[in-house]
Design a protein around this motif. Structure first.
Motif, mmCIF file in Angstrom:
data_model
loop_
_atom_site.group_PDB
_atom_site.id
_atom_site.type_symbol
_atom_site.label_atom_id
_atom_site.label_comp_id
_atom_site.label_asym_id
_atom_site.label_seq_id
_atom_site.Cartn_x
_atom_site.Cartn_y
_atom_site.Cartn_z
ATOM 1 N N ASP A 91 42.319 31.850 37.724
ATOM 2 C CA ASP A 91 42.717 32.845 36.325
ATOM 3 C C ASP A 91 43.267 32.494 35.620
ATOM 4 O O ASP A 91 42.335 32.938 34.138
ATOM 5 C CB ASP A 91 42.291 34.235 37.642
ATOM 6 C CG ASP A 91 41.511 34.333 38.004
ATOM 7 O OD1 ASP A 91 40.396 33.346 38.313
ATOM 8 O OD2 ASP A 91 41.722 34.964 39.741
ATOM 9 N N GLN A 143 30.456 29.459 33.984
ATOM 10 C CA GLN A 143 29.975 29.723 35.578
ATOM 11 C C GLN A 143 30.184 28.544 36.209
ATOM 12 O O GLN A 143 31.170 28.403 37.623
ATOM 13 C CB GLN A 143 29.023 30.260 35.749
ATOM 14 C CG GLN A 143 28.691 32.167 35.745
ATOM 15 C CD GLN A 143 28.907 32.053 34.236
ATOM 16 O OE1 GLN A 143 28.915 31.138 33.248
ATOM 17 N NE2 GLN A 143 28.854 33.495 34.146
ATOM 18 N N ASP A 162 33.732 41.965 35.623
ATOM 19 C CA ASP A 162 33.496 40.612 35.861
ATOM 20 C C ASP A 162 31.376 40.786 34.911
ATOM 21 O O ASP A 162 31.186 39.878 35.202
ATOM 22 C CB ASP A 162 32.840 40.536 37.097
ATOM 23 C CG ASP A 162 34.449 40.615 37.803
ATOM 24 O OD1 ASP A 162 35.361 39.937 37.524
ATOM 25 O OD2 ASP A 162 34.562 41.062 39.562
ATOM 26 N N LYS A 170 32.103 39.465 31.956
ATOM 27 C CA LYS A 170 32.301 37.921 32.132
ATOM 28 C C LYS A 170 30.845 36.550 32.488
ATOM 29 O O LYS A 170 30.466 35.773 32.430
ATOM 30 C CB LYS A 170 33.243 37.566 33.422
ATOM 31 C CG LYS A 170 33.562 35.810 33.905
ATOM 32 C CD LYS A 170 33.882 35.818 35.767
ATOM 33 C CE LYS A 170 33.845 34.425 35.738
ATOM 34 N NZ LYS A 170 35.341 34.426 36.820
ATOM 35 N N ARG A 171 30.001 37.869 32.772
ATOM 36 C CA ARG A 171 28.501 37.406 33.815
ATOM 37 C C ARG A 171 27.631 36.801 32.075
ATOM 38 O O ARG A 171 27.213 35.242 32.725
ATOM 39 C CB ARG A 171 27.769 38.318 34.393
ATOM 40 C CG ARG A 171 26.447 38.060 35.243
ATOM 41 C CD ARG A 171 25.382 39.126 35.955
ATOM 42 N NE ARG A 171 24.436 38.188 36.500
ATOM 43 C CZ ARG A 171 23.987 39.411 36.976
ATOM 44 N NH1 ARG A 171 23.654 41.375 36.453
ATOM 45 N NH2 ARG A 171 22.713 38.990 37.496
#
Length: 409
Positions: free
Chosen positions: A224, A275, A388, A391-392
């Motif tokens: 992270d 990812q 998130d 981020k996706r």
């Protein structure tokens, strides 16, 4: 982000260099690095004027108004500073005046088509060069991570994010040679009377060489923390419900290496995305994980901030609108038109996150930011948003795009 970077040069000697000799070597290094750049070599060669492209925007224009209004404050601080679009230049004052008129139009009751027609008739359009040809840049995307943190080291949250060390030097090159005036400053530290490169990521994280300087801002998961450094800012959430916003303070000056290129064989035949990189890293033992992370010697230091996602211009980033470019070529504060491919999700499955459907789209953006890996005319980074969901999408964008800047008539 998959990036290619100039080669590094290392000088070793049986005896230490003097301070003067060290500076001269740094000048030579910068000159050698500069020679590896592909044309164009300056802002004058980075643009060509074109007819207006077909103007469409896949976002609400109200968000564009907000980002422009924030940008007007920056432009008005230095009204006589020049903004260069190829052979054409405008003062920030004149550019701001055109943007104020644009805001008035965008805030009015006219239809979207009428607002786009106003832009087409009141602005000139300058295409950004790209990597090796006009109008073809590599677009990536960044976001503001929200990660778990601790104020003390734990077994899971075992790696610190650091504030800027006092011994980190910034060395501008223009005082040493006029031909280096456009080169970026180097980073280093004093070792006796010698200037040497600053510590690498492996030395900072692997050997904890700065551990006695009380620089620790927060303890995080190693992966992270690594990705937060790549994004340049982010939010740390604590177990008690409080948060800290970390913003970019400085970097160690080492070249940025995209670790994805070292993982191509392990991820093949699939595309290398953030990812897939993260999934692979989390499957590895800590020593193998760190061996990969340390292949990127670049390291970012942070400050705590009351505001989230602050750009290099000191203003908040606007989701979907803020872009980062190399300030040596692209004018900060300018509005541009971006044509690109974006991921579209329908089922919400893990497989779809790795292999989404892409559609062609376009929108207006504002050039407000820079990035350690965003160098030359061939790279543009689009800020997608926070958390998130952002981020996706951001982790999947690495495609050719077209970037066209707006300048007043």
């Amino acid at each position: 982000m998959i990036t290619l970077n100039p080669p590094s040069y290392t000088f070793r000697s049986a005896r230490p260099f003097s301070l003067f000799t060290s500076i001269l070597l740094l000048v030579v290094v910068a000159s050698m690095l500069g020679c590896t750049r592909v044309p164009p070599l300056n802002a004058q060669g980075a643009f060509r004027e074109i007819t207006a492209p077909e103007l469409k925007d896949d976002l609400d224009l109200a968000g564009l108004v907000d980002s422009i209004q924030v940008e007007l404050e920056v432009l008005k601080r230095s009204p006589q500073r020049t903004m260069q679009f190829g052979a054409e230049s405008f003062t920030r004052e004149k550019y701001a005046e055109a943007l104020e008129r644009l805001v008035t139009q965008l805030s009015g009751s006219q239809s979207t088509r009428q607002k786009l027609d106003y832009i087409q008739s009141h602005f000139r359009f300058f295409e950004f060069f790209g990597t090796t040809e006009w109008g073809k840049v590599l677009l990536t995307s960044y976001f503001e991570p929200v990660i778990t943190g601790s104020r003390v080291r734990t077994r899971q949250l075992s790696r610190a994010l650091l504030s800027k060390p006092k011994d980190l030097l910034t060395i501008p090159l223009s005082p040493f040679a006029e031909r280096l005036a456009q080169e970026k400053a180097l980073k280093g530290r004093l070792q006796g009377s010698t200037i040497v490169p600053y510590y690498s990521r492996e030395e900072i994280d692997g050997k904890a060489i700065l551990k006695d300087q009380k620089l620790e801002l927060v303890w995080t998961d190693p992966i992270d923390g690594f990705f937060l450094q790549i994004q340049g800012s982010g939010t740390v959430a604590y177990a008690d419900g409080t948060e800290d916003h970390l913003v970019y303070a400085d970097r160690n000056g080492h070249r940025y290496e995209a670790i994805g290129k070292f993982l191509k064989d392990r991820i093949a035949p699939y595309p290398v995305t953030m990812q897939r990189i993260e999934s692979l890293l989390r499957s590895l033992p800590s020593d193998q994980r760190d061996a990969i992370l340390f292949k990127n010697p670049s390291y970012v230091f942070f400050n705590k901030s009351a505001k989230r996602a602050i750009t290099s211009l000191g203003v908040p980033a606007t989701p979907g609108r803020t872009i980062a470019t190399d300030a040596q070529f692209a004018p900060k504060g300018a509005v541009a038109f971006l044509q690109f491919s974006k991921p579209v999700f329908t089922e919400g499955t893990v497989k779809e996150d790795l292999d989404p459907h892409f559609v062609e789209t376009s929108r207006f953006v504002v050039d407000q930011d820079t990035g350690g890996a965003i160098t030359g005319t061939g790279r543009v980074d689009l800020f997608w948003g926070r958390g998130d969901e952002a981020k996706r999408s951001a982790g999947l964008i690495q495609h050719p795009a077209r970037l066209v800047y707006l300048a007043p008539k």
